[in-house]
Design a protein around this motif. Structure first.
Motif, PDB file in Angstrom:
ATOM      1  N   ARG A 446       0.834  -1.200   0.000  1.00 56.67           N
ATOM      2  CA  ARG A 446       0.000   0.000   0.000  1.00 56.67           C
ATOM      3  C   ARG A 446       0.871   1.253   0.000  1.00 56.67           C
ATOM      4  O   ARG A 446       0.509   2.268  -0.605  1.00 56.67           O
ATOM      5  CB  ARG A 446      -0.901  -0.021   1.232  1.00 56.67           C
ATOM      6  N   HIS A 447       2.028   1.174   0.650  1.00 52.44           N
ATOM      7  CA  HIS A 447       2.927   2.326   0.692  1.00 52.44           C
ATOM      8  C   HIS A 447       3.577   2.567  -0.673  1.00 52.44           C
ATOM      9  O   HIS A 447       3.800   3.727  -1.058  1.00 52.44           O
ATOM     10  CB  HIS A 447       3.996   2.109   1.759  1.00 52.44           C
ATOM     11  N   ASP A 448       3.891   1.505  -1.405  1.00 52.35           N
ATOM     12  CA  ASP A 448       4.445   1.673  -2.744  1.00 52.35           C
ATOM     13  C   ASP A 448       3.450   2.354  -3.672  1.00 52.35           C
ATOM     14  O   ASP A 448       3.802   3.265  -4.440  1.00 52.35           O
ATOM     15  CB  ASP A 448       4.844   0.305  -3.326  1.00 52.35           C
ATOM     16  N   SER A 449       2.205   1.911  -3.611  1.00 52.08           N
ATOM     17  CA  SER A 449       1.187   2.538  -4.457  1.00 52.08           C
ATOM     18  C   SER A 449       0.921   3.979  -4.035  1.00 52.08           C
ATOM     19  O   SER A 449       0.629   4.835  -4.883  1.00 52.08           O
ATOM     20  CB  SER A 449      -0.111   1.728  -4.399  1.00 52.08           C
ATOM     21  N   ALA A 450       1.054   4.270  -2.734  1.00 50.97           N
ATOM     22  CA  ALA A 450       0.894   5.656  -2.286  1.00 50.97           C
ATOM     23  C   ALA A 450       2.010   6.537  -2.832  1.00 50.97           C
ATOM     24  O   ALA A 450       1.778   7.705  -3.180  1.00 50.97           O
ATOM     25  CB  ALA A 450       0.866   5.721  -0.761  1.00 50.97           C
ATOM     26  N   ALA A 451       3.224   5.989  -2.926  1.00 48.82           N
ATOM     27  CA  ALA A 451       4.331   6.751  -3.506  1.00 48.82           C
ATOM     28  C   ALA A 451       4.046   7.098  -4.966  1.00 48.82           C
ATOM     29  O   ALA A 451       4.350   8.208  -5.435  1.00 48.82           O
ATOM     30  CB  ALA A 451       5.632   5.962  -3.380  1.00 48.82           C
ATOM     31  N   VAL A 452       3.453   6.157  -5.712  1.00 54.19           N
ATOM     32  CA  VAL A 452       3.076   6.430  -7.100  1.00 54.19           C
ATOM     33  C   VAL A 452       2.002   7.515  -7.156  1.00 54.19           C
ATOM     34  O   VAL A 452       2.058   8.420  -8.005  1.00 54.19           O
ATOM     35  CB  VAL A 452       2.596   5.140  -7.781  1.00 54.19           C
ATOM     36  N   ALA A 453       1.030   7.440  -6.261  1.00 56.01           N
ATOM     37  CA  ALA A 453      -0.033   8.453  -6.238  1.00 56.01           C
ATOM     38  C   ALA A 453       0.536   9.841  -5.930  1.00 56.01           C
ATOM     39  O   ALA A 453       0.128  10.843  -6.523  1.00 56.01           O
ATOM     40  CB  ALA A 453      -1.096   8.064  -5.208  1.00 56.01           C
TER      41      ALA A 453
END
Length: 541
Positions: A446-453
């Motif tokens: 979830r943190h990786d996808s938040a970095a993309v966002a």
């Protein structure tokens, strides 16, 4: 669908406006140690008295009262020491006022939350945006009592605010309260007394541009000679001309030495502070000066070539590189840190993680996108109730420390920091990117996808993934497209508007037809020439 709050546009964060470097004073003699202790204790007592007078003045403070305090201190020290002490007292009072206002806002938020939850039936569930009622009648009753306590505190703090009263403890409130918990702190009364006295010493002097080596009170020459202008009552301790005491130690800074030497050689202002670490029994000197604000680059230039999106967490930084179109490039990176232990250990862990992140950005000449986080209103137990683990998680994220360290370290490497609104980055990142970024050999968190966002928002793109066109034709026989709009949202995937008239070029079914007697002379209505325009499917948002 609940209304979403407005999202602020991204902006380029400002760099640091000051510099501070520190080093230890080595090879001090017993006489040097004695003089430093006497000067620090004498000036510390004057600083305590002056702070008391400043707090007593409250909102009645003026330039006249400031000048009066300075004249009284000059008789027992010197004009420059008096200026440093009065300025420090004024800054301490102003800091206490800001902390007082923040505390009032926190109390007001707690009162509003409790009053709202008490107004709901017991056991009523809450929503993502508002907490529900309390779970039991016992908890409801306990919260009514806490509401009265918070209201009394709020009334008292507001009265202090209006009267200009502040509560200040020189040496620190935490160390003051430690006196009542010596066993828990594993200290003896003598050890606590040494720390308390050292914390209340005053050995700091502001710089003066145009004066010799940038400071007349605490003077540090380019070759490392440190001397102090002694207060008038201690002038008999001088070992040099003009009532100065020269220490035997030679000061050598291990960082920014050339920059400091240039300022000292040009007689530009440099402020110095000498303090004693009781635990290590060492003396330190800190040099600080202001620098002109670093000119930030335009946001469009910071986005050139893409950037690195960074998600801040309690134990690591999650980073992912994005190209200029907002597409993730390469593999995600995680920079771990451990925030347990002493303050120096925590600071070193943060610096180590940021160093790895910044060096990676410097290799690719990219900017860094981070969230403009502020958890001031999120840490109260009134908002999250029994979710102690979640409150501890939020409190453990080093927001202020990371923000200050990242700004200063990035400025040294010439890396631009883009700050974005943190609203919904974790939620929307997990919704639109976590599944698509997960492969057989890589499990995106979830943190990786938040970095993309975060990176996509900094680049000016929408967080939602682009709409993939259908495989064969305009039908959805193979399933819906990648990014589906929410219910009620009309956009590029909305139903085509109803245009009056037929969908083909034939005559309308309700049109009247006129036939002639001869088949060869039959005249049909002209075909409908109205053209329907369909929105094209854009590849990027």
């Amino acid at each position: 669908m609940a209304d979403l709050r407005s999202i602020d546009p991204p902006f380029v964060a400002l760099g640091p406006c000051g510099v501070a470097i520190r080093t230890s004073l080595k090879h001090l003699t017993s006489e040097d140690d004695k003089v430093l202790r006497l000067v620090g204790a004498h000036l510390g007592s004057l600083a305590s008295k002056d702070l008391k007078r400043r707090c007593a003045d409250g909102l009645e403070h003026s330039t006249d009262t400031w000048a009066e305090r300075k004249r009284a201190l000059t008789q027992e020290s010197s004009s420059r020491w008096a200026g440093s002490i009065t300025k420090a007292s004024h800054d301490q009072w102003a800091l206490s006022r800001r902390a007082q206002l923040a505390h009032i806002h926190s109390l007001e938020a707690g009162v509003r939350t409790i009053a709202h939850r008490l107004s709901l039936p017991v056991g009523q569930k809450g929503t993502k945006r508002a907490p529900g009622g309390y779970r039991t009648t016992q908890e409801w009753f306990a919260k009514t009592r806490r509401l009265h306590v918070l209201e009394d505190r709020l009334t008292s703090k507001r009265a202090d605010r209006e009267a200009g009263r502040v509560r200040v403890a020189r040496g620190g409130k935490r160390l003051l309260n430690t006196r009542h918990n010596l066993d828990k702190a594993q200290l003896t009364a003598e050890q606590w007394r040494q720390r308390w006295e050292a914390g209340r010493w005053f050995l700091a002097a502001d710089g003066e541009s145009g004066k010799r080596f940038g400071n007349e009170t605490i003077r540090l020459t380019p070759d490392g000679e440190l001397s102090i202008k002694l207060p008038t009552p201690l002038a008999y301790l001088a070992n040099s001309k003009h009532g100065r005491y020269v220490l035997a130690s030679r000061v050598v800074f291990g960082h920014r030495t050339d920059e400091w030497a240039d300022r000292v050689g040009a007689n530009r202002a440099v402020a110095y502070r000498i303090h004693h670490d009781v635990e290590r029994d060492r003396w330190y000197v800190t040099a600080s000066w202001t620098i002109p604000p670093i000119k930030t680059v335009p946001l469009a230039q910071a986005r050139t070539g893409g950037l690195i999106g960074v998600d801040t967490n309690a134990d690591h930084l999650a980073a992912w590189r994005l190209d200029q179109h907002g597409n993730p490039v390469g593999e995600p990176r995680r920079f771990l840190y451990d925030l347990s232990g002493s303050a120096n250990h925590r600071d070193a862990q943060v610096r180590h993680a940021l160093t790895q992140l910044l060096h990676g950005a410097a290799r690719h000449n990219l900017s860094i996108a981070v969230e403009d986080l502020d958890f001031t209103t999120e840490k109260t137990r009134e908002k999250h109730g029994h979710r102690k683990r979640f409150r501890n998680l939020i409190s453990g994220i080093p927001v202020a420390r990371l923000r200050a360290r990242l700004a200063s370290m990035a400025a040294e490497l010439g890396i631009t920091i883009v700050a974005v609104d943190p609203a919904y980055t974790s939620r929307w990142g997990a919704e639109h990117w976590q599944k698509s970024l997960t492969t057989k050999t890589r499990k995106a968190t979830r943190h990786d996808s938040a970095a993309v966002a975060i990176g996509r928002r900094a680049l000016g793109h929408r967080i939602r993934r682009r709409t993939t066109p259908p495989h064969d034709d305009q039908s959805d026989r193979r399933g819906h497209r990648t990014g589906q709009a929410a219910n009620g949202t009309r956009g590029r995937e909305e139903p085509r508007p109803r245009i009056p008239g037929p969908r083909t070029g034939c005559a309308p079914p309700d049109a009247e037809r006129t036939r002639a007697t001869g088949a060869s002379t039959t005249v049909r209505d002209a075909p409908d020439t109205q053209v329907r325009v369909q929105d094209s499917l854009l590849l990027t948002d």
